[in-house]
Motif scaffolding. Structure first.
Motif, PDB file in Angstrom:
ATOM      1  N   TYR A   3       0.805  -1.283   0.088  1.00 15.64           N
ATOM      2  CA  TYR A   3      -0.033   0.213  -0.008  1.00 15.64           C
ATOM      3  C   TYR A   3       0.911   1.191  -0.084  1.00 15.64           C
ATOM      4  CZ  TYR A   3      -3.936  -3.170   1.582  1.00 15.64           C
ATOM      5  OH  TYR A   3      -4.942  -4.101   1.684  1.00 15.64           O
ATOM      6  N   GLY A   4       2.025   1.367   0.886  1.00 12.98           N
ATOM      7  CA  GLY A   4       3.077   2.356   0.845  1.00 12.98           C
ATOM      8  C   GLY A   4       3.640   2.657  -0.354  1.00 12.98           C
ATOM      9  N   ASP A   5       3.973   1.414  -0.968  1.00  9.84           N
ATOM     10  CA  ASP A   5       4.530   1.644  -2.344  1.00  9.84           C
ATOM     11  C   ASP A   5       3.478   2.113  -3.484  1.00  9.84           C
ATOM     12  OD1 ASP A   5       6.799   0.359  -1.487  1.00  9.84           O
ATOM     13  OD2 ASP A   5       6.440  -1.798  -2.156  1.00  9.84           O
ATOM     14  N   GLY A   6       2.247   1.956  -3.393  1.00 10.08           N
ATOM     15  CA  GLY A   6       1.161   2.172  -4.438  1.00 10.08           C
ATOM     16  C   GLY A   6       0.954   3.757  -3.990  1.00 10.08           C
ATOM     17  N   LEU A   7       0.924   4.073  -2.762  1.00  7.82           N
ATOM     18  CA  LEU A   7       0.667   5.518  -2.433  1.00  7.82           C
ATOM     19  C   LEU A   7       1.653   6.437  -2.872  1.00  7.82           C
ATOM     20  CD1 LEU A   7      -1.245   7.436  -1.006  1.00  7.82           C
ATOM     21  CD2 LEU A   7      -0.082   6.892   1.199  1.00  7.82           C
ATOM     22  N   ALA A   8       2.927   5.962  -2.520  1.00  9.45           N
ATOM     23  CA  ALA A   8       4.194   6.830  -3.379  1.00  9.45           C
ATOM     24  C   ALA A   8       4.192   7.172  -4.512  1.00  9.45           C
ATOM     25  CB  ALA A   8       5.519   6.143  -2.583  1.00  9.45           C
ATOM     26  N   SER A   9       3.992   5.762  -5.079  1.00  9.47           N
ATOM     27  CA  SER A   9       3.823   5.746  -6.650  1.00  9.47           C
ATOM     28  C   SER A   9       2.854   7.021  -7.160  1.00  9.47           C
ATOM     29  CB  SER A   9       3.819   4.490  -7.290  1.00  9.47           C
ATOM     30  OG  SER A   9       4.904   3.718  -7.128  1.00  9.47           O
ATOM     31  N   PHE A  10       1.617   6.764  -6.555  1.00  8.67           N
ATOM     32  CA  PHE A  10       0.542   7.850  -6.899  1.00  8.67           C
ATOM     33  C   PHE A  10       0.738   8.967  -6.877  1.00  8.67           C
ATOM     34  CE2 PHE A  10      -3.768   9.587  -5.795  1.00  8.67           C
ATOM     35  CZ  PHE A  10      -4.211   9.520  -7.063  1.00  8.67           C
ATOM     36  N   VAL A  11       1.076   9.385  -5.600  1.00  8.08           N
ATOM     37  CA  VAL A  11       1.692  10.935  -5.181  1.00  8.08           C
ATOM     38  C   VAL A  11       2.655  11.012  -6.161  1.00  8.08           C
ATOM     39  CG1 VAL A  11       2.602  12.140  -3.274  1.00  8.08           C
ATOM     40  CG2 VAL A  11       0.869  10.647  -2.703  1.00  8.08           C
ATOM     41  N   LEU A  12       3.573  10.501  -6.302  1.00 11.33           N
ATOM     42  CA  LEU A  12       4.723  11.056  -7.203  1.00 11.33           C
ATOM     43  C   LEU A  12       4.334  11.245  -8.573  1.00 11.33           C
ATOM     44  CD1 LEU A  12       7.784  11.705  -7.495  1.00 11.33           C
ATOM     45  CD2 LEU A  12       8.157   9.299  -7.986  1.00 11.33           C
ATOM     46  N   LYS A  13       3.304  10.440  -8.900  1.00 11.43           N
ATOM     47  CA  LYS A  13       2.824  10.640 -10.549  1.00 11.43           C
ATOM     48  C   LYS A  13       2.009  11.971 -10.354  1.00 11.43           C
ATOM     49  CE  LYS A  13      -0.368   8.559 -13.760  1.00 11.43           C
ATOM     50  NZ  LYS A  13      -1.175   7.113 -13.981  1.00 11.43           N
ATOM     51  N   LEU A  14       1.127  12.293  -9.335  1.00 11.44           N
ATOM     52  CA  LEU A  14       0.211  13.419  -9.313  1.00 11.44           C
ATOM     53  C   LEU A  14       1.121  14.627  -9.166  1.00 11.44           C
ATOM     54  CD1 LEU A  14      -2.455  12.908  -6.792  1.00 11.44           C
ATOM     55  CD2 LEU A  14      -2.574  12.819  -9.102  1.00 11.44           C
ATOM     56  N   ILE A  15       2.479  14.588  -8.586  1.00  5.71           N
ATOM     57  CA  ILE A  15       3.358  15.723  -8.701  1.00  5.71           C
ATOM     58  C   ILE A  15       3.940  16.024  -9.995  1.00  5.71           C
ATOM     59  CG2 ILE A  15       5.545  16.503  -7.465  1.00  5.71           C
ATOM     60  CD1 ILE A  15       4.489  15.056  -4.807  1.00  5.71           C
ATOM     61  N   ILE A  16       4.294  14.805 -10.689  1.00  4.03           N
ATOM     62  CA  ILE A  16       4.714  14.941 -11.794  1.00  4.03           C
ATOM     63  C   ILE A  16       3.963  15.684 -12.829  1.00  4.03           C
ATOM     64  CG2 ILE A  16       5.728  13.844 -13.743  1.00  4.03           C
ATOM     65  CD1 ILE A  16       7.095  11.966 -11.661  1.00  4.03           C
TER      66      ILE A  16
END
Length: 65
Positions: free
Chosen positions: A35-48
């Motif tokens: 879940y942490g990996d998914g959340l981190a990837s999702f937030v990074l994608k949003l920021i980019i």
């Protein structure tokens, strides 16, 4: 992300509840590292992908609340 922020946000009358909410999130992420990996990837994608001001405004992060 908006739903997550809404769940973590507390009223001015219960500021200690904010720490409890964050700790609950941390506990869940420790129990389920994926879940942490998914959340981190999702937030990074949003920021980019999104302009920062629009992202914060849309999620309510910059709200006075």
């Amino acid at each position: 992300l908006k739903r997550l922020i809404d769940e973590l946000r507390v009223s001015d009358k219960e500021p200690a509840l904010a720490n409890e909410n964050i700790q609950d999130l941390i506990d869940i992420l420790r129990q389920h590292p994926e879940y942490g990996d998914g959340l981190a990837s999702f937030v990074l994608k949003l920021i980019i992908q999104y302009r920062q001001i629009a992202l914060y405004t849309d999620t309510g992060i910059m709200s006075d609340q």
